[in-house]
Design a protein around this motif. Structure first.
Motif, PDB file in Angstrom:
ATOM      1  N   ALA A 141      39.647 -52.908 -41.407  1.00  0.00           N
ATOM      2  CA  ALA A 141      39.470 -51.052 -40.846  1.00  0.00           C
ATOM      3  C   ALA A 141      40.320 -50.216 -41.602  1.00  0.00           C
ATOM      4  O   ALA A 141      40.202 -49.222 -41.266  1.00  0.00           O
TER       5      ALA A 141
ATOM      6  N   ARG B 289      41.659 -58.334 -39.735  1.00  0.00           N
ATOM      7  CA  ARG B 289      40.994 -57.175 -38.908  1.00  0.00           C
ATOM      8  C   ARG B 289      41.507 -55.819 -39.167  1.00  0.00           C
ATOM      9  O   ARG B 289      40.528 -54.831 -39.375  1.00  0.00           O
TER      10      ARG B 289
ATOM     11  N   LYS C  15      42.762 -42.204 -24.212  1.00  0.00           N
ATOM     12  CA  LYS C  15      41.341 -41.900 -24.725  1.00  0.00           C
ATOM     13  C   LYS C  15      41.265 -43.018 -25.523  1.00  0.00           C
ATOM     14  O   LYS C  15      41.863 -43.728 -26.000  1.00  0.00           O
ATOM     15  N   GLU C  16      39.801 -43.387 -25.457  1.00  0.00           N
ATOM     16  CA  GLU C  16      39.075 -44.745 -26.219  1.00  0.00           C
ATOM     17  C   GLU C  16      38.854 -44.234 -27.364  1.00  0.00           C
ATOM     18  O   GLU C  16      37.940 -43.225 -27.751  1.00  0.00           O
ATOM     19  N   LYS C  17      39.136 -45.001 -28.412  1.00  0.00           N
ATOM     20  CA  LYS C  17      38.888 -44.585 -29.662  1.00  0.00           C
ATOM     21  C   LYS C  17      38.198 -45.909 -30.537  1.00  0.00           C
ATOM     22  O   LYS C  17      38.521 -46.889 -30.117  1.00  0.00           O
ATOM     23  N   GLU C  18      37.521 -45.649 -31.649  1.00  0.00           N
ATOM     24  CA  GLU C  18      36.772 -46.883 -32.446  1.00  0.00           C
ATOM     25  C   GLU C  18      37.985 -47.391 -33.153  1.00  0.00           C
ATOM     26  O   GLU C  18      38.976 -46.500 -33.557  1.00  0.00           O
ATOM     27  N   PHE C  19      38.169 -48.554 -33.355  1.00  0.00           N
ATOM     28  CA  PHE C  19      39.079 -49.218 -33.940  1.00  0.00           C
ATOM     29  C   PHE C  19      39.027 -48.769 -35.325  1.00  0.00           C
ATOM     30  O   PHE C  19      40.229 -48.428 -35.999  1.00  0.00           O
ATOM     31  N   GLU C  20      37.813 -48.337 -36.247  1.00  0.00           N
ATOM     32  CA  GLU C  20      37.999 -47.749 -37.247  1.00  0.00           C
ATOM     33  C   GLU C  20      38.376 -46.522 -37.593  1.00  0.00           C
ATOM     34  O   GLU C  20      38.500 -46.038 -38.472  1.00  0.00           O
ATOM     35  N   SER C  21      38.568 -45.687 -36.413  1.00  0.00           N
ATOM     36  CA  SER C  21      38.826 -44.409 -36.293  1.00  0.00           C
ATOM     37  C   SER C  21      40.559 -44.227 -36.954  1.00  0.00           C
ATOM     38  O   SER C  21      40.852 -43.248 -37.094  1.00  0.00           O
TER      39      SER C  21
END
Length: 190
Positions: free
Chosen positions: A78, A74, A19-25
């Motif tokens: 986040a 980074r 699953k692709e997730k946003e870095f900030e998730s």
């Protein structure tokens, strides 16, 4: 070491497992980070201008430090809490693979010399990336940087990805940050 075809096997037979997730998730989550993998990536990508590597005024390679500093800040920005895990002593069964890698590196060094003599920039760039080797000194410099930044650092008894997976299985961290698919065979959850 890697497991040939594992990624393809998973994508063909269990595509929903990726699953692709946003870095900030991952805000507020502790992440076990396979330090060696990230150092290697930094040495290949960060600070490379043509075939040149980022160095200090004494000519010492610093791309691993710049890359890890940037990656860590980074992650912190986040809201992640990285826990860096370094490889310990390689397992005995890996000695054959390490020997093969050393031979291949020697072959690549010879090919790089030929490319440089011929002035073939494309081959020079490709072969110089293949000849990148993370040394004990690089690891120690990165550990020192991370400790100065206040980051937790763990030296695994053996493979870092096995230690990362164990941290995840024991719910000490939320997930593992690596590109090494071996972490799945060690039982990591995420």
């Amino acid at each position: 070491m890697g497991i040939q075809g594992l990624s393809k096997l998973l994508s063909d037979n269990a595509p929903e497992c990726v699953k692709e997730k946003e870095f900030e998730s991952f805000f507020g989550r502790k992440m076990a980070v396979d330090a060696s993998m990230h150092i290697y990536q930094s040495m290949i990508v960060v600070g490379r201008v043509g075939a040149e590597t980022l160095t200090n005024e004494a000519g010492e390679v610093t791309s691993h430090l710049q890359g890890m500093f940037t990656r860590t800040t980074r992650m912190l920005k986040a809201g992640m809490k990285p826990v860096y895990v370094f490889d310990g002593k390689p397992p005995e069964m890996k000695s054959h693979e390490l020997s093969k890698r050393s031979e291949k590196r020697s072959e690549n060094m010879e090919a790089l010399k030929e490319a440089e003599e011929a002035g073939n920039q494309e081959d020079i760039e490709k072969l110089s990336k293949r000849n990148v080797k993370v040394t004990r000194e690089h690891n120690e410099e990165v550990k020192r940087l991370l400790l100065l930044m206040g980051m937790p650092v763990i030296e695994a008894p053996s493979e870092a990805e096995a230690q990362c997976a164990e941290l995840c299985r024991a719910d000490r961290v939320y997930a593992v940050s690596t590109e090494d698919m071996d972490v799945l065979t060690f039982g990591t959850k995420k």
